[in-house]
Design a protein around this motif. Sequence first.
Motif, PDB file in Angstrom:
ATOM      1  N   GLN A 144       6.235  10.723 -21.032  1.00 51.14           N
ATOM      2  CA  GLN A 144       7.268  10.136 -20.189  1.00 51.14           C
ATOM      3  C   GLN A 144       6.946  10.194 -18.689  1.00 51.14           C
ATOM      4  O   GLN A 144       6.146  11.001 -18.241  1.00 51.14           O
ATOM      5  N   VAL A 145       7.587   9.280 -17.961  1.00 50.48           N
ATOM      6  CA  VAL A 145       7.666   9.393 -16.504  1.00 50.48           C
ATOM      7  C   VAL A 145       8.907  10.226 -16.234  1.00 50.48           C
ATOM      8  O   VAL A 145      10.006   9.848 -16.610  1.00 50.48           O
ATOM      9  N   SER A 146       8.748  11.351 -15.575  1.00 52.60           N
ATOM     10  CA  SER A 146       9.814  12.344 -15.585  1.00 52.60           C
ATOM     11  C   SER A 146      10.826  12.150 -14.477  1.00 52.60           C
ATOM     12  O   SER A 146      10.684  11.296 -13.592  1.00 52.60           O
ATOM     13  N   GLU A 147      11.852  13.008 -14.523  1.00 53.34           N
ATOM     14  CA  GLU A 147      12.865  13.020 -13.473  1.00 53.34           C
ATOM     15  C   GLU A 147      12.282  13.391 -12.112  1.00 53.34           C
ATOM     16  O   GLU A 147      12.866  13.099 -11.074  1.00 53.34           O
ATOM     17  N   PHE A 148      11.094  14.017 -12.113  1.00 58.29           N
ATOM     18  CA  PHE A 148      10.490  14.387 -10.829  1.00 58.29           C
ATOM     19  C   PHE A 148       9.960  13.175 -10.077  1.00 58.29           C
ATOM     20  O   PHE A 148       9.698  13.249  -8.880  1.00 58.29           O
ATOM     21  N   SER A 149       9.783  12.059 -10.787  1.00 60.83           N
ATOM     22  CA  SER A 149       9.459  10.830 -10.063  1.00 60.83           C
ATOM     23  C   SER A 149      10.605  10.465  -9.131  1.00 60.83           C
ATOM     24  O   SER A 149      10.399   9.936  -8.036  1.00 60.83           O
ATOM     25  N   LEU A 150      11.837  10.777  -9.562  1.00 63.48           N
ATOM     26  CA  LEU A 150      13.001  10.512  -8.725  1.00 63.48           C
ATOM     27  C   LEU A 150      13.123  11.527  -7.597  1.00 63.48           C
ATOM     28  O   LEU A 150      13.612  11.205  -6.519  1.00 63.48           O
ATOM     29  N   VAL A 151      12.686  12.757  -7.857  1.00 59.16           N
ATOM     30  CA  VAL A 151      12.677  13.766  -6.791  1.00 59.16           C
ATOM     31  C   VAL A 151      11.771  13.307  -5.655  1.00 59.16           C
ATOM     32  O   VAL A 151      12.139  13.318  -4.476  1.00 59.16           O
ATOM     33  N   VAL A 152      10.549  12.895  -6.029  1.00 67.15           N
ATOM     34  CA  VAL A 152       9.598  12.401  -5.021  1.00 67.15           C
ATOM     35  C   VAL A 152      10.117  11.109  -4.398  1.00 67.15           C
ATOM     36  O   VAL A 152      10.054  10.921  -3.172  1.00 67.15           O
ATOM     37  N   GLY A 153      10.620  10.200  -5.252  1.00 69.95           N
ATOM     38  CA  GLY A 153      11.123   8.929  -4.740  1.00 69.95           C
ATOM     39  C   GLY A 153      12.282   9.099  -3.784  1.00 69.95           C
ATOM     40  O   GLY A 153      12.370   8.422  -2.749  1.00 69.95           O
ATOM     41  N   THR A 212       9.380  18.466 -17.046  1.00 66.01           N
ATOM     42  CA  THR A 212       9.342  19.877 -17.405  1.00 66.01           C
ATOM     43  C   THR A 212      10.636  20.369 -18.067  1.00 66.01           C
ATOM     44  O   THR A 212      10.590  20.938 -19.166  1.00 66.01           O
ATOM     45  N   PRO A 213      11.810  20.189 -17.441  1.00 68.88           N
ATOM     46  CA  PRO A 213      13.029  20.710 -18.074  1.00 68.88           C
ATOM     47  C   PRO A 213      13.287  20.103 -19.451  1.00 68.88           C
ATOM     48  O   PRO A 213      13.726  20.803 -20.372  1.00 68.88           O
ATOM     49  N   ILE A 214      13.023  18.796 -19.589  1.00 73.43           N
ATOM     50  CA  ILE A 214      13.302  18.122 -20.858  1.00 73.43           C
ATOM     51  C   ILE A 214      12.326  18.573 -21.935  1.00 73.43           C
ATOM     52  O   ILE A 214      12.713  18.910 -23.065  1.00 73.43           O
ATOM     53  N   PHE A 237      20.902  14.796  -9.044  1.00 68.81           N
ATOM     54  CA  PHE A 237      20.490  13.580  -9.742  1.00 68.81           C
ATOM     55  C   PHE A 237      21.551  12.486  -9.642  1.00 68.81           C
ATOM     56  O   PHE A 237      21.218  11.296  -9.643  1.00 68.81           O
ATOM     57  N   ALA A 238      22.810  12.872  -9.542  1.00 67.28           N
ATOM     58  CA  ALA A 238      23.849  11.858  -9.287  1.00 67.28           C
ATOM     59  C   ALA A 238      23.646  11.236  -7.914  1.00 67.28           C
ATOM     60  O   ALA A 238      23.846  10.022  -7.729  1.00 67.28           O
ATOM     61  N   THR A 256       0.808  -1.221   0.000  1.00 67.36           N
ATOM     62  CA  THR A 256       0.000   0.000   0.000  1.00 67.36           C
ATOM     63  C   THR A 256       0.840   1.269   0.000  1.00 67.36           C
ATOM     64  O   THR A 256       0.596   2.190  -0.803  1.00 67.36           O
ATOM     65  N   THR A 257       1.823   1.355   0.889  1.00 66.40           N
ATOM     66  CA  THR A 257       2.656   2.564   0.957  1.00 66.40           C
ATOM     67  C   THR A 257       3.433   2.749  -0.333  1.00 66.40           C
ATOM     68  O   THR A 257       3.538   3.866  -0.865  1.00 66.40           O
ATOM     69  N   GLU A 258       3.976   1.668  -0.864  1.00 64.07           N
ATOM     70  CA  GLU A 258       4.735   1.753  -2.106  1.00 64.07           C
ATOM     71  C   GLU A 258       3.839   2.181  -3.270  1.00 64.07           C
ATOM     72  O   GLU A 258       4.254   2.985  -4.119  1.00 64.07           O
ATOM     73  N   ILE A 259       2.615   1.661  -3.299  1.00 60.43           N
ATOM     74  CA  ILE A 259       1.668   2.051  -4.351  1.00 60.43           C
ATOM     75  C   ILE A 259       1.393   3.548  -4.286  1.00 60.43           C
ATOM     76  O   ILE A 259       1.356   4.239  -5.314  1.00 60.43           O
ATOM     77  N   LEU A 260       1.189   4.060  -3.069  1.00 60.08           N
ATOM     78  CA  LEU A 260       0.910   5.491  -2.898  1.00 60.08           C
ATOM     79  C   LEU A 260       2.079   6.335  -3.398  1.00 60.08           C
ATOM     80  O   LEU A 260       1.877   7.295  -4.157  1.00 60.08           O
ATOM     81  N   VAL A 261       3.292   5.971  -3.018  1.00 65.72           N
ATOM     82  CA  VAL A 261       4.477   6.729  -3.451  1.00 65.72           C
ATOM     83  C   VAL A 261       4.648   6.638  -4.969  1.00 65.72           C
ATOM     84  O   VAL A 261       4.870   7.654  -5.641  1.00 65.72           O
ATOM     85  N   ILE A 262       4.524   5.430  -5.517  1.00 63.19           N
ATOM     86  CA  ILE A 262       4.702   5.247  -6.964  1.00 63.19           C
ATOM     87  C   ILE A 262       3.650   6.030  -7.745  1.00 63.19           C
ATOM     88  O   ILE A 262       3.960   6.688  -8.749  1.00 63.19           O
ATOM     89  N   ALA A 263       2.408   5.976  -7.279  1.00 61.86           N
ATOM     90  CA  ALA A 263       1.326   6.677  -7.980  1.00 61.86           C
ATOM     91  C   ALA A 263       1.543   8.186  -7.977  1.00 61.86           C
ATOM     92  O   ALA A 263       1.346   8.863  -8.995  1.00 61.86           O
ATOM     93  N   LEU A 264       1.954   8.720  -6.826  1.00 59.57           N
ATOM     94  CA  LEU A 264       2.179  10.158  -6.737  1.00 59.57           C
ATOM     95  C   LEU A 264       3.447  10.579  -7.482  1.00 59.57           C
ATOM     96  O   LEU A 264       3.544  11.711  -7.963  1.00 59.57           O
ATOM     97  N   ALA A 265       4.410   9.678  -7.583  1.00 59.56           N
ATOM     98  CA  ALA A 265       5.687  10.028  -8.200  1.00 59.56           C
ATOM     99  C   ALA A 265       5.653   9.988  -9.711  1.00 59.56           C
ATOM    100  O   ALA A 265       6.370  10.759 -10.371  1.00 59.56           O
ATOM    101  N   THR A 266       4.840   9.124 -10.297  1.00 62.06           N
ATOM    102  CA  THR A 266       4.933   8.871 -11.744  1.00 62.06           C
ATOM    103  C   THR A 266       3.935   9.652 -12.578  1.00 62.06           C
ATOM    104  O   THR A 266       3.741   9.355 -13.756  1.00 62.06           O
TER     105      THR A 266
END
Length: 582
Positions: A335-344, A129-131, A277-278, A114-124
């Motif tokens: 695309q699924v953006s780099e902001f998914s990694l920001v949230v993740g 934007t920058p790209i 990002f590194a 459940t927690t992982e689903i919530l994070v993944i859903a909100l992140a993806t």
Amino acid sequence: MSQIALAADFAIIVVVATVIGILARQFGQPTIIAYILTGVILGPVVFGIVGPEDPLVESMAELGLGFLLFLLGMKMRFDDIREILRPITNVAIGQTVLQTALAFLVAWVLGFDTTEILVIALATVFGATPIIVKILTDKDEITSLPGKIDVGVLIVQDIYLVVVLALFAADSLETGTEIATTLGVIFVMMAFIGIFSIASSRYFLPRLFRRIADNKDVFLLVAIAWAFLFIFIAEEFELSVEVGAFLAGISLAQLPYSKELEDRITPITDFFILVFFASIGLQIDGVNALLAYWWQAIVASVVLMVGNFWIMFYLIDREGFSVETSFLGSINMVQVSEFSLVVGALAFTQGYIGSDILGYLSLMALLTMSVSTYIVMYNHEIYERVRPWFERFDSDEKTDTDLKTYEDHAIAIGYDEITESALSLLKEKYGNVVVIDRKTDHIEELEAEDEYDYIFGDFRHREVRKAANLKDANFVLSSSVEVDVNKVLLEEVDDDATVFVEAERIDDARDLYDRGANCVVMSTYLSAEKMNDYLRTYFEDRRAFTEAIRPDVERIQRRGRLIDSADVTDTTRAEVGGDDDD
């Protein structure tokens, strides 16, 4: 760990990211992918040279996230989407809800908890934007109707992103009550800071930047200080650094100086973004964590890219835009953006997810951003191939909004005696005239006259040239004698455009003619010729001389050069030999 070792780790990250970035650009890939791969290669996944616990990297990464959100806020110029605000709002809200639901469903079907689903859903759910902005800008499509629709949706997404980041920065989210309470506090605090931001952009910042904008160094330092002020305020309200930086950027974005400022602050921001990002790649705990859900990442990437396209197409098409606009606006946002990694990364730091989920999000971002980069680059070619199939969605009721864009217009680089005398004629001939200048008093004068459009900034900066739509101009008049300015102008302007430029040296004039200039004005030569004419008239007929220079004197007085109009006769005897350069 010693300070020398910390500095060495930091230097290794920068050098490796630079090398991988050069390779990525050769394949047309965004540098953000290179930065993530840098962390993967240097971290536990491959060589384990640099660890995520490096305090210098950690501090730089946090600054990188703040600067990323600050730059993001600075791209949010509400005037850019004012003409299509209602349909954009409808599309953005629908897209956020439907894509979040789709991401939630995909993660649930793939078997995450459940927690992982919530994070993944909100992140993806976020677009890159920058790209997207970078590729569309390079293709001169950022001001097109599909481009403006995408930018408007990204603005709403980025506001949503800031809320999500603030939510994950909270100390505890164990129950529904805690989540609701935290969201309520976030919205109230953001409202207070947002009101302060908007009020500042209207009443305080214009006066401040009008005083300092002519000093390039102070101009940049004040902008950075403004960002840190909002970061401080956000932390005092117990919000995240990202919220403060984002709202600071929005307040600056509404100023006429924002294009110049964005171009000057981007190199600084890029440096910190590299480290951020590194650092995400560094946090992935080995190959097992990166590849723990490799097939799920591939499946989710395909489903979300296809699903995101159809969601966007349905929503844009429902607003009555043409099929081509709906298709292009949708395919740019798959695309699924780099902001998914920001949230993740933030969720990982807070302990909501493990390193394996961060690896899963990283694989999705790398896959979808890599593929979508080529999709956006060749969006028109793709549409031409599938157009016969999509024409079934077209109808006579669907029309595109006419946007205000610069096209077949005239551009004046610099606002001085030369361009000022020519502006009325250019407006009469071409209708739209855009003046580019980086003197605040000149901008104030243009604003007071309210006759011509203007852009504050240095013509050398690409964002400024893009804002004036140099490539579609019919006529360009440059009053700058700086050779590099006029070379850039002649390289980018359309071959059919008429270009008048200035030069100080005969070799420069010859070179500019060779590069395609229609006319090169040598002001020193013209001044010498006119000086001889003035002297001859002065010695032969004083009255004729006074009448000859009267237009020049009136123009100088109008620009504030002479205050006392009563002493025209005496003053002209001193001024003719020195200040007149017509």
